[in-house]
Enzyme design. Structure first.
Site, PDB file in Angstrom:
ATOM      1  CE  LYS A 145       6.340  -4.136  -0.977  1.00 51.75           C
ATOM      2  NZ  LYS A 145       7.742  -3.788   0.023  1.00 51.75           N
ATOM      3  CG  ASP A 163      10.487  -2.805  -4.398  1.00 49.17           C
ATOM      4  OD1 ASP A 163      10.855  -3.096  -6.531  1.00 49.17           O
ATOM      5  OD2 ASP A 163      11.873  -2.964  -4.215  1.00 49.17           O
TER       6      ASP A 163
END
Length: 222
Positions: A145, A163
Site C-alpha cells: 500500500k 487502503d
C-alpha cells in the site's frame, strides 16, 4: 447502496476538475521533481511545495494514519525539514499532530535519507508494478500500500492503493470477497478488480483511487 459504477460516474460529474488538478500535481513531481499541492476546499491548509523525498516521507507518515493529518505534517515540516531536521525535532512535530507512532515514523524518515538517490531513480522507472517490488524490498515502512501510494503520488498510473477506504468499497460492492487481512494475494486480487473498473470507465488507477476516496470521505486529497 449505489452500484459501484454508478457511484463513480456520479463522483466524476462532481469533482473531475479537482481530480485532474491533483493528477497534474502528481505528474509535476515525476516530470519536474517538485510540485505545489493545494487541497482547498477539502482541507484548510495553505498551498505548499513538495519534492520526491518529502512525498516518500508523507507515505511513511500516512501508514495506518489519516491522510489529512499527514498532509498537515508534510506542510509544516517542508521539503528541507524532511531532509535536515534532527530526529527529536521531527518527532516533536509529528507527535504534536497526534500521531500514534511519532517516534517510529521520525526514525524511519531519518533512515530514508540514505535512499534519496534510490527514490529519485525509482521515479524514472516505466513500470509501476516493478518499481513497487523494489520499494517494498528496500524501504523500511513500505508494504504494497505505501509503495503504491508513493508511486501514484509521483505520477505513476498503473498501481492501486488498497487502503481501508478502497478495500471497504470493493467489499461492500461485492466485487471482492471480504477479508480481515490484506495479504499480498488479496491486495493483487483487489488491484485486478479495480483494473476492470478502470477499463469499463476509461480511467487510470490513479484517477479511480481519487474518485473512490472522494465517495468514501467527501474529499479529494492524495
Amino acid at each position: 447502496m449505489i452500484p459501484p459504477k454508478e457511484a463513480i460516474e456520479k463522483a466524476i460529474l462532481q469533482v473531475s476538475d479537482k481530480v485532474k488538478e491533483r493528477i497534474q500535481q502528481f505528474k509535476n513531481l515525476k516530470q519536474k521533481g517538485i510540485t505545489t499541492f493545494d487541497f482547498k476546499p477539502f482541507l484548510d491548509v495553505q498551498p505548499y511545495q513538495a519534492d520526491i523525498f518529502s512525498e516518500a516521507c508523507f507515505c511513511i507518515l500516512t501508514a495506518n494514519f489519516k491522510a489529512a493529518t499527514g498532509i498537515k505534517i508534510q506542510a509544516e515540516v517542508g521539503i528541507e525539514g524532511f531532509k535536515n531536521y534532527p530526529l527529536e525535532k521531527l518527532y516533536q512535530i509529528i507527535q504534536s499532530h497526534g500521531h500514534r507512532f511519532a517516534m517510529q515514523r521520525a526514525e524511519r524518515i531519518v533512515a530514508l535519507r540514505d535512499l534519496k538517490e534510490f527514490l529519485e531513480n525509482i521515479v524514472k522507472e516505466k513500470d509501476g508494478k516493478k518499481a513497487r517490488e523494489k520499494l517494498v524490498e528496500k524501504v523500511n515502512g513500505y508494504g504494497y500500500k505505501e509503495a503504491s501510494h508513493f508511486l501514484r503520488n509521483v505520477g505513476f498510473d498503473d498501481v492501486a492503493i488498497i487502503d481501508r477506504h478502497i478495500s471497504r468499497f470493493l467489499f461492500e460492492s461485492g466485487l471482492v470477497k471480504p477479508r480481515k487481512t490484506i495479504t499480498k494475494k488479496v491486495y493483487l486480487e483487489c488491484e485486478e478488480a479495480l483494473e476492470k473498473i478502470c477499463q469499463d470507465l476509461n480511467l487510470t488507477q490513479s484517477e479511480l483511487d481519487l474518485y473512490i476516496f472522494y465517495i468514501k470521505t467527501g474529499k479529494v486529497l492524495k
